[in-house]
Write a protein that holds these residues in place. Structure first.
Motif, PDB file in Angstrom:
ATOM      1  N   LEU A 119      70.665  31.790 170.897  1.00 57.32           N
ATOM      2  CA  LEU A 119      70.862  33.117 170.289  1.00 57.32           C
ATOM      3  C   LEU A 119      69.664  34.000 170.574  1.00 57.32           C
ATOM      4  CD1 LEU A 119      72.398  32.573 166.751  1.00 57.32           C
ATOM      5  CD2 LEU A 119      73.330  33.857 168.626  1.00 57.32           C
ATOM      6  N   MET A 120      68.453  33.408 170.489  1.00 59.45           N
ATOM      7  CA  MET A 120      67.255  34.198 170.746  1.00 59.45           C
ATOM      8  C   MET A 120      67.229  34.691 172.188  1.00 59.45           C
ATOM      9  SD  MET A 120      64.627  32.055 168.507  1.00 59.45           S
ATOM     10  CE  MET A 120      63.336  32.160 169.700  1.00 59.45           C
ATOM     11  N   LEU A 121      67.593  33.799 173.118  1.00 59.95           N
ATOM     12  CA  LEU A 121      67.650  34.226 174.519  1.00 59.95           C
ATOM     13  C   LEU A 121      68.701  35.320 174.703  1.00 59.95           C
ATOM     14  CD1 LEU A 121      67.382  30.963 176.610  1.00 59.95           C
ATOM     15  CD2 LEU A 121      65.804  32.853 176.533  1.00 59.95           C
ATOM     16  N   GLN A 122      69.787  35.181 173.938  1.00 61.18           N
ATOM     17  CA  GLN A 122      70.892  36.115 174.085  1.00 61.18           C
ATOM     18  C   GLN A 122      70.499  37.533 173.684  1.00 61.18           C
ATOM     19  OE1 GLN A 122      74.095  34.772 174.772  1.00 61.18           O
ATOM     20  NE2 GLN A 122      75.003  36.785 174.961  1.00 61.18           N
ATOM     21  N   VAL A 123      69.659  37.676 172.655  1.00 63.86           N
ATOM     22  CA  VAL A 123      69.318  39.026 172.192  1.00 63.86           C
ATOM     23  C   VAL A 123      67.927  39.441 172.650  1.00 63.86           C
ATOM     24  CG1 VAL A 123      70.821  39.014 170.204  1.00 63.86           C
ATOM     25  CG2 VAL A 123      68.533  38.119 169.993  1.00 63.86           C
ATOM     26  N   MET A 124      67.304  38.650 173.534  1.00 61.67           N
ATOM     27  CA  MET A 124      65.980  39.010 174.039  1.00 61.67           C
ATOM     28  C   MET A 124      66.065  40.324 174.814  1.00 61.67           C
ATOM     29  SD  MET A 124      63.067  37.627 173.869  1.00 61.67           S
ATOM     30  CE  MET A 124      62.825  35.885 173.940  1.00 61.67           C
ATOM     31  N   PRO A 125      65.155  41.258 174.539  1.00 60.65           N
ATOM     32  CA  PRO A 125      65.226  42.516 175.286  1.00 60.65           C
ATOM     33  C   PRO A 125      64.944  42.327 176.769  1.00 60.65           C
ATOM     34  CG  PRO A 125      63.334  42.501 173.814  1.00 60.65           C
ATOM     35  CD  PRO A 125      64.100  41.267 173.533  1.00 60.65           C
TER      36      PRO A 125
END
Lengths: 158, 323
Positions: free
Chosen positions: A16-22
């Motif tokens: 999820l963190m990778l998914q929303v990383m700018p």
């Protein structure tokens, strides 16, 4: 059996963190769908633990993170889990590159559904660029699969 | 189909003797019913999210769950800016300090002129009997994450319900209008930028007061003006400011500058491209304007002096009339 209850949520959190990383504007179309890849992995490896409902929950979280209409990604991720559960026996015996091809197809199908849903809900125009992300996801699949296997064998045991 | 497959799995293959043989390749769970349940649930959620207003509250409450993820994602950027501050050498800091001092000086000089100008403005407005402009209260907000969907122009800022943020609130940066709040959760809220394809803002040309609607083009650095007749007085470089006509954005904030005009002889309307003035791709700090009080039509109250003056004018007449 130990370890799975920790490593599955952790891997999803990381995805999820990778998914929303700018990312820079130009790279956005090329960002592989990390959460979907991880979901596919767990559906192949542990179909009795991770299923449609997990996909639904993860999709809800992504909806909340990305501000899409609630339920859109939930439906898509549930569909991914469902498709993978239909295919998981084949996926297990395939070589990595054939797995990657199947994963690409599943991801591209999901992106197509997403565009359709967008067109219905938000009446936004259809874009064909979604294929890039699916392609890159498929290309990265062998490495992700190997990495996840190593992590799984290290931290979780049957 | 899934249900049929499940039934054949349970039944297995039977020989004439009636003894079931365990299937060699048993298929695992095919969650047909679960999938149907998920589809129904998701459809209901999507419908409710689009049509029902109470879903906004529900969404705001659940969004608190993902706040930690947003916070973690914003950590690397904060860490980098902190690290660059720590590692930057003294001369650079001194230089920056000097520049900021100079800027402060010019700005304070401008503010002094502004004070006298705004005084003059209120006097002139009183002369014209126009309603006075009110100061708009504001709070600052920092950028938390940009939306990473290539088809949406949105961002998330670090102010939420706790700071009194409300849906529909205008957001400006140091240069101009940036967008408006579309959903609020407890500690963060989501901003729809003016460049999003689903966003429109009523504007007027600063030079001559012509009014238009600026619609986002779905691209990070472009808006389009709708329905501009070919013979309109629009020039490249014109400044567009908010007209304040919808009651959502306060009047007079710079929005965009006209960058490109194509007057098509064959069509009634010219196509006008404008560039947002707010630095949507660079700003990290924004202001949230609390306009919901000031934009409501307030009842005009006559000032005491005006009433006294009016009475003074009126009384002699009355006295004359009595005589």
């Amino acid at each position: 059996m130990r370890g799975y209850s920790v490593i599955i949520p952790l891997s999803f959190l990381f995805a999820l963190m990778l998914q929303v990383m700018p990312l820079p504007e130009a790279w956005l179309l090329w960002r592989p769908n990390w959460t979907a890849l991880v979901l596919i992995y767990w559906c192949i490896i542990t179909p009795y633990r991770v299923g449609v409902f997990h996909g639904f929950l993860i999709g809800m979280l992504i909806d909340l993170l990305q501000g899409t209409p609630l339920g859109e990604n939930a439906l898509l991720y549930a569909t991914i889990a469902f498709l993978t559960l239909l295919l998981y026996q084949r996926m297990r015996i395939y070589a990595l590159w054939r797995q990657a091809m199947l994963v690409t197809i599943v991801l591209a199908l999901m992106q197509l559904f997403e565009q359709w849903l967008r067109a219905i809900l938000l009446s936004s125009p259809l874009h064909l660029e979604f294929v890039y992300a699916a392609l890159l996801g498929g290309i990265l699949w062998p490495w992700l699969f190997t990495l996840m296997q190593i992590v799984r064998r290290r931290f979780a045991s049957f | 189909m899934a249900a049929a497959a499940g039934a054949s799995c349970v039944g297995g293959i039977r020989f004439a003797g009636g003894r079931p043989i365990k299937p060699l390749f048993s298929h695992g769970p095919i969650p047909g019913y679960r999938m149907i349940l998920c589809v129904i649930l998701a459809s209901f959620l999507m419908f409710a999210d689009q049509r029902m207003s109470w879903m906004e509250d529900v969404r705001a409450h659940i969004s608190t769950v993902v706040a930690p993820v947003q916070w973690i994602v914003s950590l690397p950027a904060r860490g980098l800016s902190l690290a660059s501050l720590v590692l930057s050498d003294q001369t650079r800091l001194v230089n920056e300090n000097r520049q900021l001092r100079e800027r402060l000086l010019t700005l304070s000089q401008r503010v002094q002129r502004m004070a006298s100008l705004s005084e003059e403005n209120t006097r002139l407005r009183e002369l014209l009997k126009a309603t006075p402009r009110q100061e708009i209260p504001w709070i600052t907000a920092g950028l938390l994450t940009l939306d990473n969907d290539p088809f949406l122009q949105q961002m998330i800022i670090d102010r939420g319900q706790q700071s009194g943020v409300y849906s529909g609130q205008p957001v400006v940066d140091s240069a101009g209008l940036a967008g408006q709040i579309i959903s609020v959760s407890r500690y963060s809220s989501r901003v729809l930028l003016i460049t999003d394809a689903s966003h429109s803002v009523p504007v007027q040309i600063n030079r001559n007061g012509l009014r238009f609607i600026a619609r986002g083009a779905g691209q990070p650095n472009r808006l389009t003006l709708d329905n501009v007749p070919n013979n309109t007085d629009v020039r490249e470089g014109d400044l567009l400011v908010t007209s304040g006509l919808t009651g959502r954005f306060p009047e007079g904030y710079p929005v965009a500058r006209v960058s490109h005009i194509v007057r098509n002889a064959g069509t009634p309307f010219a196509s006008v491209e404008v560039q947002p003035i707010a630095q949507l791709d660079r700003s990290r700090n924004f202001l949230l304007l609390f306009t919901h009080d000031s934009l409501k039509p307030t009842r005009h109250r006559l000032s005491q002096e005006a009433v006294d003056a009016a009475l003074q004018v009126a009384r002699p007449v009355r006295q004359e009339a009595r005589q």
